[in-house]
Write a protein that holds these residues in place. Structure first.
Motif, PDB file in Angstrom:
ATOM      1  N   VAL A   1       0.998  -1.186   0.032  1.00  0.00           N
ATOM      2  CA  VAL A   1       0.026  -0.023  -0.163  1.00  0.00           C
ATOM      3  C   VAL A   1       0.871   1.296  -0.140  1.00  0.00           C
ATOM      4  O   VAL A   1       0.624   2.140  -0.551  1.00  0.00           O
ATOM      5  N   LYS A   2       1.785   1.156   0.626  1.00  0.00           N
ATOM      6  CA  LYS A   2       3.047   2.211   0.847  1.00  0.00           C
ATOM      7  C   LYS A   2       3.441   2.606  -0.756  1.00  0.00           C
ATOM      8  O   LYS A   2       3.378   4.075  -0.984  1.00  0.00           O
ATOM      9  N   LEU A   3       4.052   1.725  -1.144  1.00  0.00           N
ATOM     10  CA  LEU A   3       4.654   1.567  -2.445  1.00  0.00           C
ATOM     11  C   LEU A   3       3.915   2.148  -3.523  1.00  0.00           C
ATOM     12  O   LEU A   3       4.017   3.015  -4.354  1.00  0.00           O
ATOM     13  N   ILE A   4       2.362   1.719  -3.587  1.00  0.00           N
ATOM     14  CA  ILE A   4       1.474   2.019  -4.474  1.00  0.00           C
ATOM     15  C   ILE A   4       1.199   3.628  -4.413  1.00  0.00           C
ATOM     16  O   ILE A   4       0.978   4.126  -5.161  1.00  0.00           O
ATOM     17  N   ARG A   5       0.960   3.962  -3.139  1.00  0.00           N
ATOM     18  CA  ARG A   5       0.611   5.528  -2.815  1.00  0.00           C
ATOM     19  C   ARG A   5       1.596   6.353  -3.186  1.00  0.00           C
ATOM     20  O   ARG A   5       1.427   7.493  -3.146  1.00  0.00           O
ATOM     21  N   LYS A   6       3.089   5.890  -3.212  1.00  0.00           N
ATOM     22  CA  LYS A   6       3.766   6.810  -3.642  1.00  0.00           C
ATOM     23  C   LYS A   6       3.786   7.395  -4.869  1.00  0.00           C
ATOM     24  O   LYS A   6       3.270   6.874  -5.878  1.00  0.00           O
ATOM     25  N   GLU A   7       4.219   8.868  -5.016  1.00  0.00           N
ATOM     26  CA  GLU A   7       4.326   9.490  -6.275  1.00  0.00           C
ATOM     27  C   GLU A   7       4.968   8.789  -7.474  1.00  0.00           C
ATOM     28  O   GLU A   7       6.295   8.231  -6.920  1.00  0.00           O
ATOM     29  N   SER A   8       4.655   8.668  -8.595  1.00  0.00           N
ATOM     30  CA  SER A   8       5.331   7.896  -9.708  1.00  0.00           C
ATOM     31  C   SER A   8       6.190   9.176 -10.323  1.00  0.00           C
ATOM     32  O   SER A   8       5.748   9.868 -10.956  1.00  0.00           O
ATOM     33  N   ILE A   9       7.469   9.264 -10.147  1.00  0.00           N
ATOM     34  CA  ILE A   9       8.316  10.242 -10.411  1.00  0.00           C
ATOM     35  C   ILE A   9       9.073   9.874 -11.815  1.00  0.00           C
ATOM     36  O   ILE A   9       9.557   8.736 -11.960  1.00  0.00           O
ATOM     37  N   LEU A  10       9.014  10.686 -12.716  1.00  0.00           N
ATOM     38  CA  LEU A  10       9.861  10.543 -13.857  1.00  0.00           C
ATOM     39  C   LEU A  10      11.058  11.580 -13.820  1.00  0.00           C
ATOM     40  O   LEU A  10      10.715  12.699 -13.982  1.00  0.00           O
ATOM     41  N   PRO A  11      12.429  11.125 -13.386  1.00  0.00           N
ATOM     42  CA  PRO A  11      13.254  12.217 -13.112  1.00  0.00           C
ATOM     43  C   PRO A  11      13.797  12.813 -14.812  1.00  0.00           C
ATOM     44  O   PRO A  11      13.346  12.559 -15.716  1.00  0.00           O
ATOM     45  N   GLU A  12      14.335  14.016 -14.382  1.00  0.00           N
ATOM     46  CA  GLU A  12      14.787  14.699 -15.731  1.00  0.00           C
ATOM     47  C   GLU A  12      15.943  14.320 -16.517  1.00  0.00           C
ATOM     48  O   GLU A  12      16.693  13.478 -16.175  1.00  0.00           O
ATOM     49  N   GLY A  13      15.969  14.248 -17.786  1.00  0.00           N
ATOM     50  CA  GLY A  13      16.909  13.847 -18.504  1.00  0.00           C
ATOM     51  C   GLY A  13      16.812  12.204 -19.029  1.00  0.00           C
ATOM     52  O   GLY A  13      17.846  11.779 -19.491  1.00  0.00           O
ATOM     53  N   ILE A  14      15.906  11.381 -18.456  1.00  0.00           N
ATOM     54  CA  ILE A  14      15.710   9.931 -18.818  1.00  0.00           C
ATOM     55  C   ILE A  14      15.373   9.778 -20.302  1.00  0.00           C
ATOM     56  O   ILE A  14      14.591  10.699 -20.845  1.00  0.00           O
ATOM     57  N   SER A  15      15.176   8.539 -20.688  1.00  0.00           N
ATOM     58  CA  SER A  15      14.404   8.219 -21.699  1.00  0.00           C
ATOM     59  C   SER A  15      13.245   7.454 -21.122  1.00  0.00           C
ATOM     60  O   SER A  15      13.298   6.392 -20.757  1.00  0.00           O
ATOM     61  N   PRO A  16      11.944   8.282 -21.389  1.00  0.00           N
ATOM     62  CA  PRO A  16      10.986   7.586 -20.617  1.00  0.00           C
ATOM     63  C   PRO A  16      10.491   6.237 -20.990  1.00  0.00           C
ATOM     64  O   PRO A  16      10.139   5.571 -20.046  1.00  0.00           O
ATOM     65  N   VAL A  17      10.469   5.927 -22.279  1.00  0.00           N
ATOM     66  CA  VAL A  17      10.058   4.565 -22.570  1.00  0.00           C
ATOM     67  C   VAL A  17      10.685   3.504 -22.078  1.00  0.00           C
ATOM     68  O   VAL A  17      10.222   2.500 -21.233  1.00  0.00           O
TER      69      VAL A  17
END
Lengths: 213, 331
Positions: free
Chosen positions: B59-75
């Motif tokens: 439950v804790k892990l699911i509720r965490k914000e899903s972060i996409l850091p800057e400069g990554i290749s999103p796919v």
């Protein structure tokens, strides 16, 4: 029916990933697309009753060989933002010629083979036993010669990459042999010199009548 | 659609969920056991004996914000943990938990495996080499030094130990004369001998190399917290991070299952039904892994490489040579 679906999906994936290899500007993405292509081919091998070949394709090509490609690209290759470099015109021309040659050849092969009856094979076709029998029986000499060839290539690579220490010059002194004053001594001297407005008198210095050393 | 398609789908669905449930239970068991080994209690607050701790974590892990850091290749960044988890879970498609069985109360007969290819062992290795890409792609796409170093370490470690692992397994294959996992289990029943006895050296190499393959202590260099923050999953958080951890755990379960089949006779055994024997043998291997984790410190990276290439590889080769000589002599 199921086989048809698998065939269509695997072939489509193979074509799309092959296009990805040549159209992607980033070498890392190209290499990933090539892995997708090799895995899709393995699925096609499965349809051709070659379980062993399919597994070997994934282990050797998609696994061992491509991970080396990716490893080197990730270490040395550029980031996603790197611009694509322009190629010389003759490279484009040569690539086009090679592509046309392959298409013509595949066309002839398909015309001769594909529209006839399917080849009839026994149950043992493509099994590990059958492949082992041909590798270690009929074609044992070729097989062993290939492994020697690979060994030569590996030894050559190691030799080329081996780090040779530079020849040592006469009278050269290694960094470990140079005796330097202890770091705190020189540091103290500098700090004391820099921060005091008073004269610094070091042991062994003699001060003359005018206060000059 | 053929009838077999639906049955296979149902079996795969059930097995995948079972493995995930076992994974959740194992995280609790490992933390409790580690606590005992280290003279403390471990998680004991959530539910009886802390048994609901995995659910609280989830439950804790699911509720965490899903972060996409800057400069990554999103796919690639999003696909990498999924690829790792897929490759680890897919191994269970070829692992047999028994022969044909009748469902109690009916006369339905089903096979206790999803598929039984003649080259099952090779399929396991093929999926293993696919799972490397999850770690490499995850580290690369994060655009972070620590992640890249972590994935470089992971890949060089996995490649080094995969060679010894494969060589150690070939001894068993030669004795059983089969690459199929059911074939190997039946060969041990036929010979009346678990292959741990004639293949003891191979067994030792297998256990050490598989510990390195699932990156567990003492071989968890790819995510050495002291030097690399968290290795290849430094930039991951929430469920994506959990998927990487999940993939490692599932790989541990899969390697335990393969070890049970190769060296301990798999589902063959007296009195009890096949799946239960598999479960007992797999539990044994998993408990050993947890015990090792509680006992040994992480080893240095150059030592890791020299153990792989200078100890395990020669040992596996020696085992292979002796086995092949004996098999050829007896034939």
């Amino acid at each position: 029916m199921t086989y048809d679906i698998v065939f269509v999906v695997a072939s489509a994936l193979a074509i799309i990933s092959a296009l990805g290899v040549i159209l992607s500007g980033n070498p890392f993405h190209s290499a990933l697309a090539l892995i997708g292509n090799l895995v899709a081919l393995a699925a096609l091998y499965l349809l051709l009753q070659s379980d062993f070949l399919a597994a070997a394709q994934v282990i050797v090509y998609a696994g061992a060989v491509m991970i080396m490609f990716l490893f080197v690209i990730a270490y040395l290759g550029g980031r996603a933002t790197e611009p694509v470099r322009a190629r010389p015109w003759w490279q484009t021309l040569a690539a086009l010629a090679a592509a046309v040659a392959v298409v013509v050849e595949v066309g002839f092969a398909i015309e001769e083979q594909a529209f006839g009856d399917g080849a009839s094979v026994s149950e043992a076709f493509g099994a590990p036993q059958a492949i082992a029998a041909s590798f270690l029986g009929r074609y044992v000499l070729t097989f062993e010669a290939t492994s020697v060839l690979l060994l030569i290539a590996a030894v050559g690579g190691v030799t080329l990459a081996a780090h040779r220490p530079a020849p040592r010059e006469e009278g050269a002194v290694s960094a470990f042999e140079i005796e330097r004053p202890a770091p705190e001594v020189s540091l103290q001297a500098e700090v004391v010199d820099a921060l005091t407005r008073f004269d610094v008198v070091r042991a062994g210095q003699v001060r003359d009548e005018d206060g000059e050393t | 659609m053929p009838d077999g398609f639906i049955l296979t789908f149902v079996k795969a669905f059930v097995l995948a969920n079972l493995v995930m449930g076992v994974f959740a239970f194992l995280t609790w068991l490992e933390r409790r056991l580690l606590g005992r080994f280290q003279v403390r209690l471990g998680p004991n607050r959530v539910g009886p004996f802390g048994l609901l701790q995995p659910i609280a974590d989830l439950v804790k892990l699911i509720r965490k914000e899903s972060i996409l850091p800057e400069g990554i290749s999103p796919v690639l960044y999003i696909a990498a943990p999924a690829l790792s988890l897929f490759a680890s879970l897919a191994v269970f498609a070829v692992i047999p938990f028994g022969e044909e069985a009748t469902i109690p109360g009916t006369d339905w007969k089903i096979f206790l495996f999803i598929s039984n290819p003649s080259v099952a062992l090779l399929v396991v290795f093929a999926l293993g080499s696919i799972s490397f890409y999850g770690f490499l792609v995850g580290g690369w796409s994060s655009s972070s030094k620590y992640s890249l170093y972590g994935s470089m370490r992971a890949v060089s470690q996995l490649i080094s130990y995969e060679v010894s692992l494969a060589l150690a397994v070939i001894g068993v294959v030669m004795m059983a004369q089969s690459l199929s996992l059911t074939g190997i289990a039946e060969a041990q029943d036929r010979d009346g001998l678990w292959y741990i006895i004639p293949q003891f050296l191979g067994f030792v190499v297998y256990v050490v190399a598989s510990t390195a393959e699932v990156s567990r202590i003492p071989f968890d260099l790819p995510e050495a917290e002291g030097e690399l923050v968290a290795g290849y999953h430094t930039e991951y958080g929430g469920m994506r991070f959990a998927m990487f951890q999940n993939a490692e755990y599932v790989a541990l379960i899969a390697f335990s299952a393969v070890a049970s089949i190769l060296f301990f006779g798999g589902y063959e055994g007296p009195w009890l039904p096949g799946p239960l024997w598999m479960l007992i043998k797999m539990t044994f291997f998993i408990l050993i892994a947890m015990w090792v984790r509680a006992t040994l410190p992480r080893i240095r990276y150059d030592k890791l490489m020299s153990i792989g290439w200078k100890v395990l590889l020669p040992a596996a080769t020696l085992n292979l040579l002796v086995t092949s000589a004996i098999v050829a002599w007896r034939a």
